[in-house]
Design a protein around this motif. Structure first.
Motif, short mmCIF file in Angstrom:
data_model
loop_
_atom_site.label_atom_id
_atom_site.label_comp_id
_atom_site.label_asym_id
_atom_site.label_seq_id
_atom_site.Cartn_x
_atom_site.Cartn_y
_atom_site.Cartn_z
N ASP A 1 25.94 -5.02 30.15
CA ASP A 1 26.03 -4.09 31.27
C ASP A 1 27.11 -4.52 32.28
N GLN A 2 27.20 -5.83 32.47
CA GLN A 2 28.21 -6.35 33.41
C GLN A 2 29.61 -6.29 32.83
N LYS A 3 29.71 -6.59 31.54
CA LYS A 3 31.05 -6.74 30.94
C LYS A 3 31.65 -5.44 30.45
N ARG A 4 30.80 -4.56 29.95
CA ARG A 4 31.35 -3.36 29.31
C ARG A 4 31.09 -2.13 30.16
N THR A 5 31.86 -2.02 31.23
CA THR A 5 31.70 -0.84 32.08
C THR A 5 32.35 0.38 31.42
N ASP A 6 33.03 0.14 30.30
CA ASP A 6 33.78 1.22 29.66
C ASP A 6 32.96 2.08 28.70
N VAL A 7 31.73 1.68 28.42
CA VAL A 7 30.97 2.45 27.41
C VAL A 7 29.66 3.03 27.98
N SER A 8 29.13 4.00 27.24
CA SER A 8 27.91 4.69 27.70
C SER A 8 26.69 3.77 27.60
N LYS A 9 25.61 4.21 28.25
CA LYS A 9 24.38 3.42 28.24
C LYS A 9 23.87 3.25 26.79
N LYS A 10 23.97 4.34 26.05
CA LYS A 10 23.48 4.29 24.68
C LYS A 10 24.26 3.27 23.85
N GLU A 11 25.57 3.30 24.06
CA GLU A 11 26.44 2.36 23.35
C GLU A 11 26.09 0.92 23.73
N LYS A 12 25.87 0.74 25.04
CA LYS A 12 25.51 -0.60 25.53
C LYS A 12 24.22 -1.08 24.89
N GLU A 13 23.28 -0.17 24.76
CA GLU A 13 21.99 -0.55 24.14
C GLU A 13 22.18 -0.99 22.69
N LYS A 14 23.07 -0.27 22.03
CA LYS A 14 23.34 -0.60 20.63
C LYS A 14 23.97 -2.00 20.52
N ILE A 15 24.94 -2.25 21.38
CA ILE A 15 25.62 -3.56 21.35
C ILE A 15 24.62 -4.66 21.71
N ALA A 16 23.81 -4.39 22.75
CA ALA A 16 22.85 -5.40 23.20
C ALA A 16 21.87 -5.76 22.07
N GLN A 17 21.48 -4.73 21.33
CA GLN A 17 20.54 -4.99 20.24
C GLN A 17 21.17 -5.90 19.18
N ALA A 18 22.41 -5.59 18.84
CA ALA A 18 23.08 -6.40 17.81
C ALA A 18 23.29 -7.83 18.31
N ILE A 19 23.72 -7.97 19.55
CA ILE A 19 23.95 -9.33 20.08
C ILE A 19 22.62 -10.06 20.18
N GLY A 20 21.61 -9.37 20.68
CA GLY A 20 20.30 -10.00 20.87
C GLY A 20 19.72 -10.49 19.55
N ILE A 21 19.68 -9.62 18.56
CA ILE A 21 19.08 -9.99 17.27
C ILE A 21 19.90 -11.09 16.59
N GLY A 22 21.23 -10.91 16.62
CA GLY A 22 22.09 -11.91 15.98
C GLY A 22 21.91 -13.28 16.62
N SER A 23 21.85 -13.30 17.96
CA SER A 23 21.74 -14.58 18.67
C SER A 23 20.39 -15.21 18.43
N LEU A 24 19.36 -14.38 18.39
CA LEU A 24 18.00 -14.90 18.14
C LEU A 24 17.93 -15.54 16.75
N LYS A 25 18.42 -14.80 15.76
CA LYS A 25 18.36 -15.32 14.39
C LYS A 25 19.15 -16.62 14.30
N TYR A 26 20.37 -16.59 14.81
CA TYR A 26 21.22 -17.78 14.72
C TYR A 26 20.53 -18.97 15.39
N ASN A 27 19.95 -18.71 16.56
CA ASN A 27 19.29 -19.80 17.29
C ASN A 27 18.11 -20.38 16.52
N LEU A 28 17.39 -19.53 15.81
CA LEU A 28 16.24 -20.03 15.06
C LEU A 28 16.66 -20.65 13.73
#
Ligand code: ARG
Length: 526
Positions: free
Chosen positions: A359-386
């Motif tokens: 939300d802070q970094k990508r002021t250029d995209v829609s809320k829906k797009e942000k949610e999609k990116i957040a989901q991918a980053i969140g899941i990827g980071s969680l898996k990698y961390n575990l």
């Protein structure tokens, strides 16, 4: 070599080292720049970096070749295996992520992989839930919040049963009725199963995890009593305190319980019958059970009984154990009210933290797009961390670290990936390159790329993911240093620039492939 030879030859190790040196120098490969005797008998070799460049050229630019060590071999990887009427907890989450990684890894190595989910849908606790539902349950509430309500019923049952002893007897009767096929109880049980599976399915979808076989423990029900009777006949199972057990004194283990005094079968019995079924139907060379290390004793006993019964003559069985996920204070993760943290809440939390960053970094995209990116980053980071720690160690979980741009994290690998793939995006066509114009740092990267295969094989040997995460982290780190040192696009030497562009293509494909085996994606593929 010089040290051990020195003993046999009864010579001084330095002398032997000198001889080795001069013998090799007589017929030296062009890739050996220098040989030197060091210390009191070591022989050091200095390789010319062209060995990497020439090899890189030979293997069509270092394309990853298919590893086929698993050809014609079938392996069952069992993972996740949550329980009906209860939420998936973080132990199940780690099992799901580690198991999914192993399934992907073995597939990459050429095995035929069967992904197995052994759902806990049978046992006396279902008598308790049915009993509790009949007393205090509301259909409406269950329809609205299925798992939460079912868990509440189970908790309430246990609480009230402490004061009212007849409840346990009632629950037992409800389970006996269920076992005998009582219509009402069966319907209730089926309803609970359906609701729970639906909930698990949502989590799997979000995680991008799939299964070939989803089978509940109840599937083996009809075979349990005949199985036990067989063991009684052959005297493998003997009576002890009214129950039937298999003695494991020779294995220095406590006896394995197959049937309780009241006739009820157990988790152990169902594991044994399930193993018979799996081997008969699939004939795998190996079965991996990805289950937390609280169950080490269970698996020791289970495999010991299987061996006595000669169930797994041609199939290797292995318990792939893993440690706890702990909070920053080193204690078990819990909410402020002391309730257990569910798998879903951990997932939700990291996605929402990822959203704040996006939300802070990508002021250029829609809320829906942000949610999609957040989901991918969140899941990827969680898996990698575990996945980044050796599986048997406990994890101190901190979503901030999992999402950090620095350190051994999913975002850091993606950062390196994004930088170099941006160079490719700006390049229309890669002309002919000359690898021999490259330098030491390039050689290091090529060396790293060549060791990818070895890392995968080593990972499968120990069934752990941290070799691969360490590898990707090191490659990303090297890549970042390399990127900062070389102005690749501005290089006036065309041939060197082209060689580096080919190298970028290769780094990208190794990073992509590596992340894919971990069950995550590079940001480009979202
Ligand atoms: N459902 C079990 C639990 O949550 C895990 C099952 C593990 N697999 C097995 N074959 N025993 O504890």
């Amino acid at each position: 070599v010089a040290f051990s030879l020195a003993k046999t030859l009864k010579k001084n190790p330095i002398e032997v080292a000198q001889e080795i040196k001069s013998e090799i120098e007589k017929n030296k490969s062009k890739y050996i720049k220098k040989i030197e005797v060091a210390g009191n008998g070591f022989v050091n070799f200095f390789l010319d970096k062209n060995i990497y460049f020439d090899e890189f050229k030979k293997t069509s630019g270092g394309k990853i070749k298919k590893i086929n060590i698993g050809k014609n071999k079938k392996i069952i990887v069992e993972y996740s295996s949550p329980n009906i009427a209860k939420p998936m907890h973080i132990g199940h989450l780690r099992a799901t992520i580690v198991g999914d990684f192993l399934a992907r890894l073995y597939k990459e190595l050429g095995y035929k992989v069967i992904r197995w989910n052994h759902i806990g849908d049978w046992g006396t606790q279902f008598g308790m839930i049915i009993c509790a539902y009949k007393k205090w349950g509301s259909k409406k509430e269950i329809d609205q919040k299925p798992i939460e309500t079912l868990l509440d019923l189970y908790v309430r049952f246990n609480k009230e049963a402490k004061e009212n002893e007849t409840l346990h007897e009632e629950a037992k009767q409800e389970f006996v009725k269920l076992e005998k096929g009582d219509k009402e109880n069966k319907k209730l049980w089926q309803w609970f199963v359906k609701l729970s599976l639906k909930e698990f399915e949502k989590t799997y979808k979000l995680l991008g995890v799939e299964f070939d076989v989803i089978k509940g423990e109840s599937f083996y029900e009809k075979d349990l009593i005949p199985f036990i009777n067989n063991q009684k006949k052959t005297k493998t199972a003997v009576m002890s305190d009214g129950a039937y057990v298999v003695m494991l004194d020779n294995q220095k283990l406590p006896p394995a319980l197959l049937q309780k005094g009241d006739g009820a079968t157990l988790y152990m019995t169902r594991d044994l019958v399930s193993l018979v079924h799996r081997i008969k139907k699939y004939k795998p060379i190996e079965i991996l059970y990805v289950v937390g290390n609280q169950q080490i004793m269970h698996f020791k006993q289970f495999f010991a009984v299987a061996e006595i019964l000669k169930i797994n003559k041609k199939t290797k069985t292995k318990h792939i154990s893993f440690g706890w996920i702990l909070g920053e204070d080193g204690k078990k993760l819990a909410t402020r009210e002391g309730k257990i943290i569910t798998a879903q809440s951990l997932i939700d939390e990291i996605i929402s933290s990822a959203y704040d960053i996006v939300d802070q970094k990508r002021t250029d995209v829609s809320k829906k797009e942000k949610e999609k990116i957040a989901q991918a980053i969140g899941i990827g980071s969680l898996k990698y961390n575990l996945l980044k720690d050796y599986r048997d160690s406990d994890i101190i979980y901190d979503s901030k670290k999992a999402l950090a741009m620095k350190g051994n994290s999913h975002p850091y690998i993606n950062y390196a990936y994004a930088r170099i793939s941006n160079i490719l995006k700006k390049t229309k066509k890669i002309g002919v390159g000359n690898f021999n114009l490259l330098e030491d740092l390039d050689a290091l990267i090529i060396k790293k790329i060549f060791s990818f295969e070895e890392i995968l094989i080593k990972s499968a040997k120990d069934n752990t993911s941290n070799y691969l995460t360490d590898y990707l982290f090191e490659l990303a780190d090297l890549t970042n240093t390399w990127y900062e040192k070389n102005q690749i696009l501005k290089d006036e030497n065309r041939e060197r620039k082209n060689a580096r562009l080919v190298l970028i293509k290769n780094i990208c494909s190794v990073l992509e492939r590596g992340l894919e085996i971990l069950g995550t994606k590079t940001l480009k593929n979202i």
